[in-house]
Design an enzyme around this catalytic site. Sequence first.
Site, PDB file in Angstrom:
ATOM      1  N   GLU A 118      41.209  36.733  36.109  1.00 49.67           N
ATOM      2  CA  GLU A 118      41.005  38.151  36.402  1.00 49.67           C
ATOM      3  C   GLU A 118      40.244  38.814  35.261  1.00 49.67           C
ATOM      4  O   GLU A 118      40.779  39.017  34.170  1.00 49.67           O
ATOM      5  CB  GLU A 118      42.345  38.868  36.610  1.00 49.67           C
ATOM      6  CG  GLU A 118      42.177  40.337  36.956  1.00 49.67           C
ATOM      7  CD  GLU A 118      43.493  41.074  37.078  1.00 49.67           C
ATOM      8  OE1 GLU A 118      43.463  42.315  37.099  1.00 49.67           O
ATOM      9  OE2 GLU A 118      44.554  40.423  37.132  1.00 49.67           O
ATOM     10  N   LYS A 249      63.917  33.646  40.657  1.00 49.15           N
ATOM     11  CA  LYS A 249      62.566  33.766  41.199  1.00 49.15           C
ATOM     12  C   LYS A 249      62.437  34.867  42.256  1.00 49.15           C
ATOM     13  O   LYS A 249      61.693  34.730  43.230  1.00 49.15           O
ATOM     14  CB  LYS A 249      62.090  32.424  41.761  1.00 49.15           C
ATOM     15  CG  LYS A 249      61.931  31.346  40.692  1.00 49.15           C
ATOM     16  CD  LYS A 249      61.389  30.059  41.262  1.00 49.15           C
ATOM     17  CE  LYS A 249      61.098  29.061  40.146  1.00 49.15           C
ATOM     18  NZ  LYS A 249      62.270  28.594  39.444  1.00 49.15           N
ATOM     19  N   ASP A 323      57.577  28.612  33.626  1.00 50.55           N
ATOM     20  CA  ASP A 323      57.648  28.522  35.087  1.00 50.55           C
ATOM     21  C   ASP A 323      57.006  29.772  35.675  1.00 50.55           C
ATOM     22  O   ASP A 323      57.585  30.866  35.644  1.00 50.55           O
ATOM     23  CB  ASP A 323      59.112  28.416  35.530  1.00 50.55           C
ATOM     24  CG  ASP A 323      59.256  28.121  37.015  1.00 50.55           C
ATOM     25  OD1 ASP A 323      58.320  28.436  37.785  1.00 50.55           O
ATOM     26  OD2 ASP A 323      60.306  27.584  37.410  1.00 50.55           O
ATOM     27  N   HIS A 414      36.596  47.786  35.157  1.00 41.22           N
ATOM     28  CA  HIS A 414      36.550  46.676  36.119  1.00 41.22           C
ATOM     29  C   HIS A 414      35.140  46.504  36.671  1.00 41.22           C
ATOM     30  O   HIS A 414      34.688  45.386  36.920  1.00 41.22           O
ATOM     31  CB  HIS A 414      37.548  46.920  37.255  1.00 41.22           C
ATOM     32  CG  HIS A 414      38.962  46.616  36.863  1.00 41.22           C
ATOM     33  ND1 HIS A 414      39.709  47.435  36.071  1.00 41.22           N
ATOM     34  CD2 HIS A 414      39.762  45.528  37.135  1.00 41.22           C
ATOM     35  CE1 HIS A 414      40.910  46.889  35.880  1.00 41.22           C
ATOM     36  NE2 HIS A 414      40.955  45.742  36.513  1.00 41.22           N
TER      37      HIS A 414
END
Length: 419
Positions: A118, A249, A323, A414
């Site tokens: 990104e 998660k 993770d 951006h």
Amino acid sequence: MPKLNLHRQEYVTSMLGQLSPSELHQRLDPNDEPLQNKLPRNPYISDRVIQQRWEAINNPNAKTIIYDAETQQQQQCYEKNIENFIGTVKLPVGVVGPLKVNGLFASGEYLVPLATTEAALVASYHRGSLLISAAGGASAILLNEGVTRAPGFAFESLVQASQFITWVTTQYDTFKTIAESTTRYGKLSDINLSMEGNHVYLVFEYLTGDASGQNMVTISTNAVFEYILANTPIKPVEAFLDCNLSGDKKATAQTLRSVRGKKVTAEVHLSRELVKKYLHTTPEKMVNFGKMTTVGGALSGTIGVNAHYANALAAFYIACGQDAACVAESSVGITRMELNQQDGLCVSVTLPNLMVGTVGGGTHLPSQKACLELIGLYGSGQSQALAEVCAALCLAGELSIIGAFCSGHFAKAHHRLAR
């Protein structure tokens, strides 16, 4: 009918209207034809079985890039981290900082690697890091630690569930001995009981040392779980090793007040001059932005209030062998801004669910180990400092993105960096 709903209805109708009933059945019905590209049943790493996988894939160009010579030389490193191995994927890694942290465990200047595709992300965190360092650094405190696993037990009646709880409350020392017999580093620190009708949930909480600890707590809790099933005087109708109360998660509200992984808070005090120099805005505007976006978060049902912890943590986790799926819970937290007594700005972040480790998991893999070594926090005794650095990193990102919105530079950055 609202226009937006009409648009959705028209979209579905137009998609389905392109197919006749028989074509729709042909597209959507189960297909019983034999599979064409079967992979070998062996999930492990060896030259022969990797070659068989690539023969099934039948894409020489992809093989050249994914299974390159260096990957072939290092392939045994990945044996305990992946199944059906075919190679590695290369991601660009940027570095931000120096980020100055004044913590209970982290102390000094840190260069932090971030792996992302990104554009503008690394530039934003770099700007925030330099601002924090110019202000003398971020104060950071590790508040709590604990990783949970939550088995559930269903009984025929409320009476039986109550009797089971009565028995469980006498077993803590036994459970602790069994759980800790499966690990050199894990310590069972608490068991919380939750009862919903004739269902009982036991939330086992562990200290996991310098490991992130998901596998550790699963193995330890399973040993206790099997003991319970074999020895409880009140037999459950159903029992499962985890019943979705641990927050594993996923974003949950409960851990805002407790902990999953490491709970950390960090803050920085910025003078009005620094806010102007680095962010091109004012403390008042940033505080007002915080108030309005807090209401916006409440309207959308957001758990916690922050701008983009997930950006920092996803890029950091990928670079440093964490993770990546734990970003789901780790990115829950609260950013708060207020004017301080020196006519400047105080900004704080609190992250109650940082799942990070400096040993185990993917931390030993070649690139990931190198990234942790770049920070200076690889190996035993470093995970608490790493959590404080992560909090300071998230703080840097909050400052930069909020400043960009307040100054009107968010879209411009951006456009300049990503197009």
